[in-house]
Write a protein that holds these residues in place. Structure first.
Motif, mmCIF file in Angstrom:
data_model
loop_
_atom_site.group_PDB
_atom_site.id
_atom_site.type_symbol
_atom_site.label_atom_id
_atom_site.label_comp_id
_atom_site.label_asym_id
_atom_site.label_seq_id
_atom_site.Cartn_x
_atom_site.Cartn_y
_atom_site.Cartn_z
ATOM 1 N N SER A 15 9.324 -0.806 -0.443
ATOM 2 C CA SER A 15 8.086 -1.375 0.100
ATOM 3 C C SER A 15 8.247 -1.684 1.582
ATOM 4 O O SER A 15 9.301 -2.120 2.023
ATOM 5 C CB SER A 15 7.730 -2.653 -0.648
ATOM 6 N N LEU A 16 7.173 -1.427 2.337
ATOM 7 C CA LEU A 16 7.232 -1.665 3.782
ATOM 8 C C LEU A 16 6.746 -3.063 4.153
ATOM 9 O O LEU A 16 7.012 -3.546 5.248
ATOM 10 C CB LEU A 16 6.389 -0.615 4.529
ATOM 11 N N THR A 17 5.983 -3.679 3.230
ATOM 12 C CA THR A 17 5.441 -5.016 3.507
ATOM 13 C C THR A 17 5.552 -5.865 2.247
ATOM 14 O O THR A 17 5.703 -5.336 1.151
ATOM 15 C CB THR A 17 3.940 -4.940 3.863
ATOM 16 N N SER A 18 5.463 -7.184 2.433
ATOM 17 C CA SER A 18 5.358 -8.055 1.265
ATOM 18 C C SER A 18 4.538 -9.291 1.607
ATOM 19 O O SER A 18 4.443 -9.685 2.769
ATOM 20 C CB SER A 18 6.742 -8.455 0.763
ATOM 21 N N ILE A 19 3.948 -9.893 0.566
ATOM 22 C CA ILE A 19 3.133 -11.085 0.783
ATOM 23 C C ILE A 19 4.053 -12.299 0.814
ATOM 24 O O ILE A 19 4.819 -12.523 -0.117
ATOM 25 C CB ILE A 19 2.089 -11.231 -0.332
ATOM 26 N N VAL A 20 3.974 -13.086 1.881
ATOM 27 C CA VAL A 20 4.793 -14.291 1.996
ATOM 28 C C VAL A 20 4.063 -15.467 1.344
ATOM 29 O O VAL A 20 4.627 -16.206 0.548
ATOM 30 C CB VAL A 20 5.101 -14.597 3.479
ATOM 31 N N SER A 21 2.786 -15.626 1.694
ATOM 32 C CA SER A 21 2.004 -16.737 1.134
ATOM 33 C C SER A 21 0.520 -16.494 1.349
ATOM 34 O O SER A 21 0.130 -15.580 2.083
ATOM 35 C CB SER A 21 2.409 -18.044 1.816
ATOM 36 N N SER A 55 0.827 -1.217 0.000
ATOM 37 C CA SER A 55 0.000 0.000 0.000
ATOM 38 C C SER A 55 0.857 1.261 0.000
ATOM 39 O O SER A 55 0.513 2.248 -0.650
ATOM 40 C CB SER A 55 -0.908 0.040 1.227
ATOM 41 N N PHE A 56 1.945 1.226 0.753
ATOM 42 C CA PHE A 56 2.797 2.414 0.837
ATOM 43 C C PHE A 56 3.370 2.759 -0.539
ATOM 44 O O PHE A 56 3.399 3.925 -0.937
ATOM 45 C CB PHE A 56 3.925 2.189 1.850
ATOM 46 N N ASN A 57 3.784 1.739 -1.250
ATOM 47 C CA ASN A 57 4.327 1.966 -2.591
ATOM 48 C C ASN A 57 3.249 2.574 -3.505
ATOM 49 O O ASN A 57 3.458 3.611 -4.138
ATOM 50 C CB ASN A 57 4.851 0.632 -3.157
ATOM 51 N N VAL A 58 2.060 1.931 -3.527
ATOM 52 C CA VAL A 58 0.978 2.408 -4.401
ATOM 53 C C VAL A 58 0.596 3.848 -4.032
ATOM 54 O O VAL A 58 0.495 4.721 -4.896
ATOM 55 C CB VAL A 58 -0.245 1.465 -4.315
ATOM 56 N N SER A 91 10.299 -16.031 12.237
ATOM 57 C CA SER A 91 11.278 -15.535 11.268
ATOM 58 C C SER A 91 10.759 -14.221 10.722
ATOM 59 O O SER A 91 9.996 -14.173 9.770
ATOM 60 C CB SER A 91 11.508 -16.557 10.155
ATOM 61 N N GLY A 92 11.164 -13.159 11.383
ATOM 62 C CA GLY A 92 10.651 -11.844 11.009
ATOM 63 C C GLY A 92 9.347 -11.587 11.733
ATOM 64 O O GLY A 92 9.134 -12.074 12.841
ATOM 65 N N PHE A 93 8.460 -10.848 11.093
ATOM 66 C CA PHE A 93 7.197 -10.461 11.728
ATOM 67 C C PHE A 93 6.121 -10.659 10.670
ATOM 68 O O PHE A 93 5.996 -9.872 9.736
ATOM 69 C CB PHE A 93 7.305 -9.003 12.167
ATOM 70 N N ILE A 94 5.377 -11.768 10.779
ATOM 71 C CA ILE A 94 4.415 -12.134 9.739
ATOM 72 C C ILE A 94 3.012 -12.187 10.336
ATOM 73 O O ILE A 94 2.800 -12.789 11.394
ATOM 74 C CB ILE A 94 4.794 -13.487 9.103
ATOM 75 N N ILE A 95 2.076 -11.560 9.649
ATOM 76 C CA ILE A 95 0.706 -11.498 10.161
ATOM 77 C C ILE A 95 -0.264 -12.043 9.136
ATOM 78 O O ILE A 95 -0.221 -11.686 7.955
ATOM 79 C CB ILE A 95 0.336 -10.051 10.499
ATOM 80 N N LYS A 141 4.471 -10.014 5.555
ATOM 81 C CA LYS A 141 5.656 -9.704 6.343
ATOM 82 C C LYS A 141 5.816 -8.187 6.422
ATOM 83 O O LYS A 141 5.717 -7.497 5.407
ATOM 84 C CB LYS A 141 6.875 -10.330 5.668
ATOM 85 N N ILE A 142 6.063 -7.693 7.627
ATOM 86 C CA ILE A 142 6.374 -6.260 7.777
ATOM 87 C C ILE A 142 7.886 -6.130 7.877
ATOM 88 O O ILE A 142 8.519 -6.786 8.694
ATOM 89 C CB ILE A 142 5.704 -5.663 9.038
ATOM 90 N N HIS A 143 8.434 -5.270 7.022
ATOM 91 C CA HIS A 143 9.886 -5.148 6.972
ATOM 92 C C HIS A 143 10.439 -4.078 7.902
ATOM 93 O O HIS A 143 11.626 -4.052 8.177
ATOM 94 C CB HIS A 143 10.333 -4.804 5.536
ATOM 95 N N THR A 144 9.579 -3.164 8.328
ATOM 96 C CA THR A 144 10.083 -2.030 9.104
ATOM 97 C C THR A 144 10.182 -2.384 10.587
ATOM 98 O O THR A 144 9.527 -3.312 11.059
ATOM 99 C CB THR A 144 9.137 -0.833 8.957
ATOM 100 N N GLU A 145 10.952 -1.592 11.311
ATOM 101 C CA GLU A 145 11.113 -1.835 12.732
ATOM 102 C C GLU A 145 9.805 -1.524 13.464
ATOM 103 O O GLU A 145 9.392 -2.232 14.361
ATOM 104 C CB GLU A 145 12.263 -0.961 13.232
ATOM 105 N N LYS A 146 9.148 -0.453 13.071
ATOM 106 C CA LYS A 146 7.863 -0.100 13.681
ATOM 107 C C LYS A 146 6.745 -0.753 12.886
ATOM 108 O O LYS A 146 6.847 -0.882 11.665
ATOM 109 C CB LYS A 146 7.679 1.419 13.674
#
Ligand SMILES: Cc1cc2nc3c(=O)[nH]c(=O)nc-3n(C[C@H](O)[C@H](O)[C@H](O)COP(=O)(O)OP(=O)(O)OC[C@H]3O[C@@H](n4cnc5c(N)ncnc54)[C@H](O)[C@@H]3O)c2cc1C
Ligand SMILES: Nc1ncnc2c1ncn2[C@@H]1O[C@H](COP(=O)(O)O)[C@@H](O)[C@H]1O
Lengths: 265, 321
Positions: A227-233, A112-115, B126-130, B144-149
């Protein structure tokens, strides 16, 4: 004491400038599309999927913008989509419904952040009075782009809008809140997210479809954004056990099951 | 490094979804070896120390009558100030109209990755996955959230309230009031009714009920069970019922404990708004109605005969217990 309107001087401008509305258009699978995943459950299986304009964008946000233009033909409506070339048919449809020109930012992202950053970058240069988004996309259900855009542009944001009008240069808005609704007043420029109630679904007519072919559709390169997030699965929910049928002659049995087995009443 | 939970309120009362968010925040904090705090904005009537029961250690209150009016910009500024002063790492909202307006703004200000519509606790192995709901409840995505916050909005009814005996400390957070960008000129609550988005039980009617004059079946059953009422899209479109009752892909998405559908065929767009309900009951005279495939319990029969009998039977059960 409330509200404090910082941009009061903008009122003067409104009498002289043409109002511009930016409508954000996203592409989603048709509402009846089969939801399945490919590549080890890491990708939506899009084979054979019919793409549509996200219903909130088409039925509510775009049609309301068109209605505002019908009331005031000086208004101009720009469409924006962040997506690959596969988005073009839905952009053409939105032009056929009544957009004046369109911009596609050539970038395929689920972050979302990217878009939002891509849209904000264009919006900053466009001097829009109003930015409309849908309440959410029906595929990723983010409900995030509108709020992010507002923040990136430092504008007020009203979400879940069911009615939108302009009265003496102020936006008069009805929005849904939990268990009711609220009337808001805000100065423009402004970002809103739209939902049911704003307008009624329309079908493009022949003249619109023909006209859309020659309306400008500009393709821009994306700006660099991390990007701040990505889809894992992806997962599908477990299948239901199957319905337990109760005889219509014996509804007491249903009440017993709901009480004792499901513990729902 | 704490977890901060935004407590949403209406007229000074904490919303049910906020108790879920508090429980979720406390568990998330536990996972990462820290504690949960809460922020409450506006003049409250409820006793905020009660939030301790849901695992909140400290409540930061900004008690100001003027703040009972919602403005995403104002609320974001206040929460950001508190995040800075407490050094919170993760902020939790309910995925309701307030959460959906504030969380994206805050995400930009905090440079925090946002996952909206979470349905489970984060996986931090492994990381932070929701896990979040996607495709209108038809699937889940693990993000996965990549940022610290991090910012999470929790779907209503997706996480069970956990209640213990704690008492939260209350501190007043003093700050200057940011300028409003929105003026709230009127609020209309549907009085007396349970708000649909928060309801435990929802009774819903479709075109099979033939006309608005027959809605007594739905409302009587709802009253008896303390339930909210809903309807299918055509029913709202032909004005048999108000628009805010429309559930489905283009209406409200709900996930109550119990959803009873009366005279609704169960089109895929309708299911998209209700398939996250825990228990689904379908009453339809057509055994081929697609809704039965998504149901837990069903009665193939005429609603006009079946529903009054159900109402009688519940009354009997209630008078016995
Ligand atoms: C893009 C798109 C988005 C949509 N979004 C939504 C949405 O958000 N929500 C939504 O609900 N719909 C939505 N729809 C519409 C949806 O496809 C269906 O048309 C709609 O849900 C049907 O409503 P219904 O079940 O009330 O009516 P019907 O399909 O007419 O079904 C009535 C049912 O009642 C049963 N019945 C009749 N008489 C009795 C009786 N006496 N006792 C018991 N049962 C009886 C019938 O067997 C039938 O199954 C959308 C459609 C599209 C194309
Ligand atoms: N890729 C995109 N391009 C243009 N607009 C988008 C895009 N994704 C989302 N939007 C807009 O933002 C709204 C909310 O989307 P989301 O926050 O992703 O649920 C949508 O209804 C659109 O109006």
């Amino acid at each position: 004491m409330l509200p404090i309107i910082e941009d009061w001087w903008l009122f003067f401008n409104y009498n002289f400038t043409i109002m511009k509305i930016l409508v954000c258009i996203s592409k989603t699978p048709d509402t009846t599309a089969k939801i399945a995943f490919a590549d080890n459950n890491t990708k939506f299986a899009s084979d054979g999927v019919q793409w549509i304009i996200n219903p909130y964008d088409e039925w509510y946000s775009l049609v309301r913008a068109i209605e505002l233009k019908e009331a005031d033909p000086t208004i101009s409506i720009h469409l924006i989509n962040v997506g690959g070339p596969e988005s073009e048919p839905i952009i053409r449809k939105a032009l056929a419904l009544g957009g004046d020109e369109a911009i596609r930012i050539n970038c395929d992202s689920n972050d979302s952040f990217n878009v939002a950053s891509q849209i904000a970058n264009v919006a900053k240069q466009g001097n829009y009075d109003l930015i409309f988004t849908g309440k959410e996309t029906i595929d990723f259900n983010g409900s995030s782009i509108g709020g992010m855009l507002a923040e990136l542009l430092d504008l007020p944001f009203v979400s879940h809008v069911t009615k939108f009008n302009i009265e003496t240069n102020m936006a008069v808005i009805i929005r849904e809140i939990d268990g009711g609704e609220e009337t808001n007043k805000a100065a423009m420029p402004l970002v809103i997210s739209c939902q049911k109630g704003m307008a009624e679904q329309r079908i493009p007519n022949m003249k619109g479809i023909m006209g859309a072919r020659t309306k400008p559709l500009k393709v821009l390169d994306p700006v660099d954004v991390v990007s701040l997030t990505s889809i894992v699965s992806f997962d599908l929910p477990p299948a239901k056990a199957g319905v337990k049928l109760v005889s219509p002659e014996n509804p007491e049995e249903l009440v017993r099951l709901l009480h004792e087995e499901a513990k729902a009443i | 490094m704490s977890v901060l939970v935004f407590i949403d309120q209406a007229e000074g009362h904490i919303k049910k979804s906020s108790f879920e968010a508090a429980s979720y925040g406390a568990k998330t904090a536990e996972l990462s070896g820290t504690f949960a705090e809460a922020i409450v904005i506006g003049q409250m009537k409820d006793d905020l120390s009660e939030l301790g029961k849901y695992g909140i250690k400290k409540v930061h209150a900004i008690s100001n009558e003027a703040l009972n009016n919602f403005d995403s910009k104002v609320y974001t500024t206040l929460i950001q100030q508190l995040v800075e002063s407490t050094n919170a790492n993760t902020v939790i909202f309910s995925n309701n109209t307030s959460g959906k307006s504030i969380a994206p703004r805050l995400s930009i200000r905090m440079k925090a990755g946002l996952v909206s519509g979470a349905v489970a606790l984060p996986d931090i192995t492994s990381g932070f996955i929701i896990k979040k709901s996607v495709f209108s409840g038809k699937a889940f995505a693990n993000i996965k959230i990549h940022t610290e916050k991090k910012i999470i909005t929790l779907n209503p009814n997706a996480f069970n309230i956990i209640k213990g005996n704690g008492v939260a400390e209350i501190v007043e957070f003093t700050t200057t009031l940011p300028a409003y960008s929105i003026e709230v000129t009127e609020t209309n609550k549907i009085v007396g009714d349970v708000p649909l988005s928060e309801a435990d039980i929802v009774i819903s009617g479709g075109r099979g009920l033939k006309g608005p004059e027959n809605w007594g079946l739905v409302t009587d059953l709802a009253k008896l069970l303390g339930a909210a009422t809903a309807c299918s899209r055509p029913v709202a479109d032909i004005h048999w019922r108000p628009h805010h009752e429309h559930v489905g892909q283009t209406g409200l998405a709900i996930a109550p404990n119990l959803y009873i559908a009366i005279g609704i065929s169960g089109a895929i767009q309708h299911l998209a708004g209700v398939n996250r309900s825990k228990t689904i009951v379908v009453i339809n005279k057509d055994p081929e109605a697609p809704f039965f495939k998504a149901a837990d319990y069903g009665i193939v029969g005429d609603a006009f005969e079946v529903v009054p009998k159900i109402i009688e039977s519940i009354k009997k059960m209630k008078s016995l217990s």
